[in-house]
Design an enzyme around this catalytic site. Structure first.
Site, mmCIF file in Angstrom:
data_model
loop_
_atom_site.group_PDB
_atom_site.id
_atom_site.type_symbol
_atom_site.label_atom_id
_atom_site.label_comp_id
_atom_site.label_asym_id
_atom_site.label_seq_id
_atom_site.Cartn_x
_atom_site.Cartn_y
_atom_site.Cartn_z
ATOM 1 N N LYS A 120 5.761 -5.599 7.962
ATOM 2 C CA LYS A 120 5.322 -4.811 6.800
ATOM 3 C C LYS A 120 5.053 -5.787 5.663
ATOM 4 O O LYS A 120 5.642 -6.870 5.614
ATOM 5 C CB LYS A 120 6.426 -3.833 6.385
ATOM 6 C CG LYS A 120 5.923 -2.669 5.562
ATOM 7 C CD LYS A 120 5.335 -1.564 6.406
ATOM 8 C CE LYS A 120 4.669 -0.516 5.557
ATOM 9 N NZ LYS A 120 4.211 0.637 6.346
ATOM 10 N N ASP A 160 -1.208 1.350 3.905
ATOM 11 C CA ASP A 160 -0.016 2.156 3.607
ATOM 12 C C ASP A 160 -0.270 2.703 2.206
ATOM 13 O O ASP A 160 -1.439 2.776 1.773
ATOM 14 C CB ASP A 160 1.265 1.292 3.679
ATOM 15 C CG ASP A 160 2.547 2.126 3.601
ATOM 16 O OD1 ASP A 160 2.865 2.814 4.573
ATOM 17 O OD2 ASP A 160 3.216 2.111 2.550
HETATM 18 P P1 NDP Z 1 -1.301 7.244 -0.109
HETATM 19 O O1 NDP Z 1 -1.286 6.148 -1.104
HETATM 20 O O2 NDP Z 1 -2.593 7.672 0.486
HETATM 21 O O3 NDP Z 1 -0.614 8.552 -0.731
HETATM 22 C C1 NDP Z 1 0.689 8.531 -1.226
HETATM 23 C C2 NDP Z 1 0.992 9.866 -1.886
HETATM 24 O O4 NDP Z 1 2.365 9.903 -2.229
HETATM 25 C C3 NDP Z 1 0.231 10.085 -3.169
HETATM 26 O O5 NDP Z 1 0.018 11.461 -3.349
HETATM 27 C C4 NDP Z 1 1.185 9.518 -4.207
HETATM 28 O O6 NDP Z 1 1.011 10.046 -5.518
HETATM 29 C C5 NDP Z 1 2.521 9.967 -3.651
HETATM 30 N N1 NDP Z 1 3.557 9.020 -4.091
HETATM 31 C C6 NDP Z 1 3.611 7.684 -3.846
HETATM 32 N N2 NDP Z 1 4.697 7.124 -4.416
HETATM 33 C C7 NDP Z 1 5.327 8.133 -5.050
HETATM 34 C C8 NDP Z 1 6.510 8.219 -5.815
HETATM 35 N N3 NDP Z 1 7.269 7.123 -6.063
HETATM 36 N N4 NDP Z 1 6.862 9.447 -6.289
HETATM 37 C C9 NDP Z 1 6.106 10.543 -6.018
HETATM 38 N N5 NDP Z 1 4.971 10.534 -5.302
HETATM 39 C C10 NDP Z 1 4.601 9.354 -4.824
HETATM 40 O O7 NDP Z 1 -0.252 6.807 1.027
HETATM 41 P P2 NDP Z 1 -0.100 7.357 2.509
HETATM 42 O O8 NDP Z 1 -0.430 8.803 2.563
HETATM 43 O O9 NDP Z 1 -0.779 6.410 3.404
HETATM 44 O O10 NDP Z 1 1.482 7.147 2.752
HETATM 45 C C11 NDP Z 1 2.450 8.147 2.430
HETATM 46 C C12 NDP Z 1 3.728 7.885 3.185
HETATM 47 O O11 NDP Z 1 3.466 7.878 4.588
HETATM 48 C C13 NDP Z 1 4.403 6.526 2.899
HETATM 49 O O12 NDP Z 1 5.794 6.671 3.028
HETATM 50 C C14 NDP Z 1 3.887 5.658 4.032
HETATM 51 O O13 NDP Z 1 4.738 4.555 4.287
HETATM 52 C C15 NDP Z 1 3.914 6.666 5.172
HETATM 53 N N6 NDP Z 1 3.078 6.330 6.321
HETATM 54 C C16 NDP Z 1 1.732 6.141 6.179
HETATM 55 C C17 NDP Z 1 0.950 5.847 7.288
HETATM 56 C C18 NDP Z 1 -0.528 5.739 7.206
HETATM 57 O O14 NDP Z 1 -1.166 5.634 8.273
HETATM 58 N N7 NDP Z 1 -1.143 5.785 6.038
HETATM 59 C C19 NDP Z 1 1.576 5.653 8.619
HETATM 60 C C20 NDP Z 1 2.976 5.966 8.675
HETATM 61 C C21 NDP Z 1 3.695 6.258 7.548
HETATM 62 P P3 NDP Z 1 0.391 9.098 -6.671
HETATM 63 O O15 NDP Z 1 -1.055 8.968 -6.311
HETATM 64 O O16 NDP Z 1 0.640 9.824 -7.938
HETATM 65 O O17 NDP Z 1 1.150 7.797 -6.583
#
Ligand code: NDP
Length: 447
Positions: A120, A160
């Site tokens: 990571k 991510d």
């Molecule tokens: P994105 O950046 O596309 O979306 C993240 C979302 O979560 C946004 O809506 C963001 O809001 C919100 N968010 C992020 N940090 C915070 C916080 N501290 N408090 C509240 N809301 C928050 O990321 P992904 O959708 O790719 O990833 C989301 C989760 O899924 C993570 O945990 C990631 O590790 C996990 N994941 C992702 C994979 C992938 O293929 N993308 C694979 C496996 C796991 P805002 O825009 O306001 O920050």
């Protein structure tokens, strides 16, 4: 096992997220070590990353000001394949968070059945509010150091939080220029330059495939079920789409500023609007409540306030935003409102207290390392297509993804059963993921 955990804590006392991830896995492994005492040495090694790289990322903003961010790559374990795992760009990024994510990734990648080790990386850079050219300059500076540490057979990063198609494109371009070769060194690439169909959808789709299998063990389904989703990024958007495909009704989505509750349901047109808002206009979820009638927006409040999103009356909850977003009290709110299943789309969104509440109350609970493995599995399929110099159709990739998620479910379910913890997917996933890595490590010698 306790002494391993105590040593991890004493060595890096300022890494709480990493401690949390390690403790959860170690708690599950007792019965395996009883059967195979020789695996204890594997456990001792597995809690230490094989390599950690930290570097400086200088870049200039559009006004000519210099910024210096910090970059990392944690190469955690390569016993069963090249390091594989995403890059996260978010101001909260630090070594504790990346070590927790890298550690989880080792087990997750093992569970997919594909030959991928775990890693990571990322930076404390915040892409929010930055222009495209600022993001490009940052990505180029980031890759000007990272490129010497990665490679198609060595370490293959992906996206991510904060790293989507735009960032992967800039990173790949810089790698190609520096390495002077076109290889599958990153996944999540655009279709014209080696990307795989279904990769953007994979984590969200895979999550819902897994939840569907879990519900089926209790003769339940998504058909007619109301669903709470948190986040509105990549994982949340495609989880929402697949829930709609299966006849469910998503009623919430969120971002870091708050959440929306749409009692009528987020239908396909509204989801398309959210995708445009988040992926093109890079706006805030609050705008949804200003654009559609009958929608409440609730601003997020700092702890100790509880996130009322989890008090919504739903059948299924899919936390898809970030780590530790559901605590024990919020889990109780979900239980009180009658939730029957919770599946983690994000990595470790539920605290250990929350997981305990779900398990004690008979709620079906899917840990992220099993239920969100569809993303990295499809990244593995992208690597195969790159190596074969060919690309599979949308249906081919989707079918392979679905097959992998069904297998991960079966493996976690059967393993939990075999070790006397029926229905405990946390134990099942941890043990099944561990066994493959442990056997590979023993065969290769402790290195
Ligand atoms: P994105 O950046 O596309 O979306 C993240 C979302 O979560 C946004 O809506 C963001 O809001 C919100 N968010 C992020 N940090 C915070 C916080 N501290 N408090 C509240 N809301 C928050 O990321 P992904 O959708 O790719 O990833 C989301 C989760 O899924 C993570 O945990 C990631 O590790 C996990 N994941 C992702 C994979 C992938 O293929 N993308 C694979 C496996 C796991 P805002 O825009 O306001 O920050």
């Amino acid at each position: 096992m306790k002494s391993v955990y105590e040593r991890v804590k004493a060595r890096d006392p300022d890494q709480p997220e990493f401690h949390q991830a390690v403790e959860e896995v170690l708690d599950s492994l007792g019965p395996v070590i009883e059967d195979n005492p020789e695996f204890m040495d594997v456990v001792k090694g597995m809690v230490e990353p094989e390599r950690v790289i930290q570097f400086r990322i200088p870049w200039y903003d559009d006004d000519g000001n210099l910024h210096v961010n910090r970059g990392f790559r944690v190469q955690f374990n390569s016993a069963i394949g090249p390091y594989k795992g995403g890059l996260r760009f978010h101001p909260s990024v630090n070594l504790s968070i990346l070590k927790f994510l890298g550690f989880e990734q080792v087990f997750k990648n093992s569970l997919t059945g594909l030959p991928m080790g775990g890693g990571k990386g990322g930076s404390d850079f915040d892409p929010k509010g930055k222009s495209d050219s600022e993001v490009m300059r940052f990505c180029q500076s980031f890759m000007s150091e990272l490129w010497r540490h990665i490679g198609a057979d060595l370490d293959v990063p992906a996206g991510d939080i904060g790293v989507g198609g735009r960032e992967i494109g800039y990173l790949f371009g810089m790698y190609r220029k520096l390495a002077n070769e076109f290889t599958g060194v990153l996944t999540g690439k655009g279709l014209p330059y080696g990307g795989s169909l279904i990769r953007p959808e994979a984590t969200g789709y895979g999550l819902v495939y897994f939840a569907r299998e879990m519900l089926a063990t209790k003769d339940k389904s998504f058909d007619g079920a109301t669903v709470a989703i948190s986040g509105s990024g990549n994982v949340a958007q495609f989880a929402c789409e697949k829930v709609l495909d299966l006849g469910g009704k998503p009623v919430t989505m969120s971002d870091s500023s708050g959440y929306i509750y749409d009692e009528a349901g987020i239908d396909r047109d509204k989801l398309a609007w959210i995708m445009d808002l988040k992926n093109n206009r890079r706006g805030r979820i609050k705008e949804y409540s200003e654009n559609f009638d009958g929608v409440d927006f609730t601003e997020s409040k700092p702890e100790p306030n509880l996130n009322q999103l989890w008090a919504t009356n739903v059948d299924v909850a899919l936390p898809c935003a970030t780590q530790n977003e559901v605590n024990g009290d919020e889990a109780k709110m979900l239980v009180d409102s009658g939730v029957m299943a919770v599946a983690e789309g994000a990595n470790m969104p539920c605290t250990p207290e929350a997981v305990e509440v779900f398990l004690e109350n008979g709620v079906l609970f899917a840990p992220g390392k099993a239920s969100n493995a569809g993303g990295v599995a499809t990244s593995g399929l992208e690597m195969s297509q790159n190596s074969l110099r060919m690309s599979w159709s949308r249906d081919e990739v989707d079918q392979k993804l679905e097959g992998i998620m069904v297998n991960i479910h079966k493996n976690a379910y059967n393993t939990a059963d075999r070790y006397g913890m029926p229905g405990n997917y946390v134990a099942g996933a941890n043990i099944a993921g561990f066994l493959k890595v442990a056997e590979a490590t023993m065969a290769q010698g402790i290195l």
